[in-house]
Design an enzyme around this catalytic site. Structure first.
Site, PDB file in Angstrom:
ATOM      1  N   ASP A  28       3.138  -1.859   6.342  1.00 33.61           N
ATOM      2  CA  ASP A  28       1.807  -1.251   6.258  1.00 33.61           C
ATOM      3  C   ASP A  28       0.964  -1.506   7.504  1.00 33.61           C
ATOM      4  O   ASP A  28      -0.255  -1.643   7.425  1.00 33.61           O
ATOM      5  CB  ASP A  28       1.032  -1.750   5.018  1.00 33.61           C
ATOM      6  CG  ASP A  28       1.839  -1.574   3.753  1.00 33.61           C
ATOM      7  OD1 ASP A  28       2.416  -0.490   3.595  1.00 33.61           O
ATOM      8  OD2 ASP A  28       1.904  -2.523   2.948  1.00 33.61           O
ATOM      9  N   HIS A  62       4.557   5.964   4.290  1.00 35.70           N
ATOM     10  CA  HIS A  62       3.789   6.106   5.516  1.00 35.70           C
ATOM     11  C   HIS A  62       2.667   7.089   5.252  1.00 35.70           C
ATOM     12  O   HIS A  62       2.890   8.141   4.668  1.00 35.70           O
ATOM     13  CB  HIS A  62       4.657   6.685   6.629  1.00 35.70           C
ATOM     14  CG  HIS A  62       5.540   5.672   7.252  1.00 35.70           C
ATOM     15  ND1 HIS A  62       6.686   5.994   7.908  1.00 35.70           N
ATOM     16  CD2 HIS A  62       5.430   4.344   7.314  1.00 35.70           C
ATOM     17  CE1 HIS A  62       7.250   4.891   8.353  1.00 35.70           C
ATOM     18  NE2 HIS A  62       6.508   3.881   8.006  1.00 35.70           N
TER      19      HIS A  62
HETATM   20  P1  GDP Z   1       2.609   2.265   7.374  1.00 29.77           P
HETATM   21  O1  GDP Z   1       3.491   2.226   6.186  1.00 29.77           O
HETATM   22  O2  GDP Z   1       2.965   1.206   8.371  1.00 29.77           O
HETATM   23  O3  GDP Z   1       2.483   3.612   7.998  1.00 29.77           O
HETATM   24  O4  GDP Z   1       1.173   1.874   6.891  1.00 29.77           O
HETATM   25  P2  GDP Z   1       0.172   2.555   5.852  1.00 29.77           P
HETATM   26  O5  GDP Z   1       0.770   3.622   5.056  1.00 29.77           O
HETATM   27  O6  GDP Z   1      -0.518   1.460   5.144  1.00 29.77           O
HETATM   28  O7  GDP Z   1      -0.812   3.236   6.879  1.00 29.77           O
HETATM   29  C1  GDP Z   1      -1.872   2.593   7.305  1.00 29.77           C
HETATM   30  C2  GDP Z   1      -3.150   3.267   6.828  1.00 29.77           C
HETATM   31  O8  GDP Z   1      -4.154   3.034   7.763  1.00 29.77           O
HETATM   32  C3  GDP Z   1      -3.070   4.770   6.727  1.00 29.77           C
HETATM   33  O9  GDP Z   1      -3.969   5.211   5.746  1.00 29.77           O
HETATM   34  C4  GDP Z   1      -3.498   5.228   8.107  1.00 29.77           C
HETATM   35  O10 GDP Z   1      -4.012   6.526   8.140  1.00 29.77           O
HETATM   36  C5  GDP Z   1      -4.546   4.218   8.424  1.00 29.77           C
HETATM   37  N1  GDP Z   1      -4.643   3.846   9.824  1.00 29.77           N
HETATM   38  C6  GDP Z   1      -3.646   3.685  10.729  1.00 29.77           C
HETATM   39  N2  GDP Z   1      -4.144   3.262  11.899  1.00 29.77           N
HETATM   40  C7  GDP Z   1      -5.477   3.135  11.722  1.00 29.77           C
HETATM   41  C8  GDP Z   1      -6.561   2.693  12.555  1.00 29.77           C
HETATM   42  O11 GDP Z   1      -6.390   2.312  13.700  1.00 29.77           O
HETATM   43  N3  GDP Z   1      -7.797   2.671  11.978  1.00 29.77           N
HETATM   44  C9  GDP Z   1      -8.045   3.068  10.722  1.00 29.77           C
HETATM   45  N4  GDP Z   1      -9.280   3.011  10.258  1.00 29.77           N
HETATM   46  N5  GDP Z   1      -7.051   3.476   9.907  1.00 29.77           N
HETATM   47  C10 GDP Z   1      -5.794   3.503  10.402  1.00 29.77           C
END
Ligand code: GDP
Length: 423
Positions: free
Chosen positions: A12, A40
């Site tokens: 995440d 993701h």
């Molecule tokens: P993954 O499985 O590693 O892709 O992680 P997640 O599904 O938890 O994704 C991370 C969340 O944070 C998603 O809702 C993204 O759109 C959001 N996100 C990713 N990078 C950033 C950032 O730099 N700032 C903010 N505010 N949100 C982010």
């Protein structure tokens, strides 16, 4: 160019968002491990997408996506995921999606076994996503699963399925005293969800070897982070697959190819889903606030994630086992509300301070040693360069690069495709 994009922490970290951003430079994006046990989240000009099984390159019209040999695939889930993307206007056909004939099929009875076992464990449960991942990988190594290529030979598949179900019922009905698995129902399920996928199934070893030899750019997209790797993670609270970059060529189906670089995705603070040791964990109001600001709820399950400050010990270890050559630091903007930024700088194990990430009982005993860095208290989502960041945020980014020993190349300050800058 062969590039792996991997998680440095517990998963995440925002990998989906970074892969979506970076994938424009790659001809092929592939997944090399795991199943639909994690998600993701990608936000771009086409909308908001949650991808559990499909590689994130699926959102770019010109990218070919490969579901690699090391994956475990729930056919029903994949079918629904494809349908939901099509409804949002994403074109998916065999020219854009290739599924390895060696990838493993995750059957409904694997999901059932996962649920039966978690329920049996009750308060000792692992915090599984209950999607059958551990049971299907266990069966894979028992050499008792069906693979995607078997769908191309339904008659042979039927015989093999009957044998597998007979064996499985020794545990399901014999051990768990549950209603036995019905082989005919399983066959019907395989045909219903598997047959429409047949044109997508190929020998990805041949396909990817040719692509790599032809100089195509290939991105290997990991699911989950270093600390969930079956060997190097917080065992037994790990996933059941190898999440690290070194496994990427194997899980993709091209074991003899070498990666050119490894981009490690690291979050500016910590989060962890499910049970298990999470040394830097924060509790109470402090945690609730961070969870709320960071929207830390599971993409696959909606579960509230545990949260903490940036963990230097775990992140340095993550950088090491991933062999990260560069870092993308995500969600820096989330920390903007804090007067001072909490950082877990060391672990205390029975009064002895350590910088090295422990395992087993020592990890269970570890307590965090927190220090605080100055906060910046202003919105940074509009910043498009390092120089545009407030001084305290610059210092925080520099500090993280220094303590983890890795070059920070990208900084993400928002969820949107453009909300980032390169260092
Ligand atoms: P993954 O499985 O590693 O892709 O992680 P997640 O599904 O938890 O994704 C991370 C969340 O944070 C998603 O809702 C993204 O759109 C959001 N996100 C990713 N990078 C950033 C950032 O730099 N700032 C903010 N505010 N949100 C982010």
């Amino acid at each position: 160019m062969l590039t792996a994009v991997v998680g440095i922490n517990w998963g995440d970290e925002g990998k989906g968002r970074m892969v979506d951003l970076l994938s424009g430079a790659y001809d092929i994006v592939l997944r090399y491990q795991g199943g639909n046990n994690a998600g993701h989240t990608v936000v771009n000009d086409k909308g908001k997408f949650i991808l559990n099984l499909l590689p994130s390159g699926i959102l770019r019209d010109e990218t070919v996506n490969v579901m690699g040999t090391g994956m475990v695939i729930d056919l029903e889930h994949l079918t629904h995921e494809i349908e939901s993307l099509r409804e949002k206007g994403i074109k998916i056909d065999p020219s854009r999606l290739v599924i390895s004939d060696r990838a493993t099929i995750c059957m409904p009875y694997h999901k059932m076994m996962d649920i039966l076992e978690e329920d049996r464990l009750a308060d000792k449960k692992f915090g599984s996503t209950r999607r059958g991942i551990a049971p299907v990988y266990a069966d894979k190594y028992m050499k008792k699963t069906l693979r995607m290529g078997d769908l191309l030979h339904p008659e042979v598949l039927k015989d093999r399925l009957n044998d597998l179900v007979e064996w499985k019922n020794l545990t399901v009905a014999g051990g768990y005293k549950h209603e036995p698995v019905d082989a005919d129902a399983m066959y019907d399920w395989l045909m219903k969800y598997g047959e429409p996928l047949r044109d997508y199934i190929k020998d990805t070893t041949v396909y990817l070897t040719q692509a790599a030899d032809a100089g195509k750019n290939i991105m290997f997209e990991a699911q989950l982070g270093a600390l969930r790797d079956i060997d190097f993670g917080i065992y037994p609270y790990t996933s059941s697959s190898s999440t690290i970059a070194a496994y990427a060529p194997i899980g993709a189906g091209i074991p003899a190819k070498k990666l050119d670089n490894v981009i490690g995705i690291m979050k500016a603070y910590s989060s962890c889903v499910g049970e298990g040791p999470f040394t830097c964990e924060m509790f109470g109001e402090e945690a609730d606030k961070l969870r709320g600001e960071g929207a830390e709820y599971g993409a696959a399950t909606g579960r509230a994630r545990r949260v903490g400050g940036f963990d230097v010990v775990a992140s340095r270890y993550g950088v090491m086992v991933q062999g990260a050559t560069e870092i993308a630091l995500t969600k820096l903007d989330i920390l903007s509300y804090l007067d001072r930024i909490p950082v877990c700088v060391k672990y205390d194990i029975n009064g002895v301070l350590t910088d090295d990430f422990p395992t087993g009982v020592e990890l269970d005993m570890a307590k965090p040693v927190y220090e605080y860095l100055p906060g910046w208290k202003e919105d940074i989502t509009g910043c498009r360069s390092f120089d545009a960041l407030p001084k305290e945020a610059q210092d925080y980014v520099k500090y993280i690069g220094q303590v983890t020993g890795c070059n920070i190349k990208y900084v993400s300050v928002g969820a949107g495709r453009e909300e980032y800058f390169e260092m």
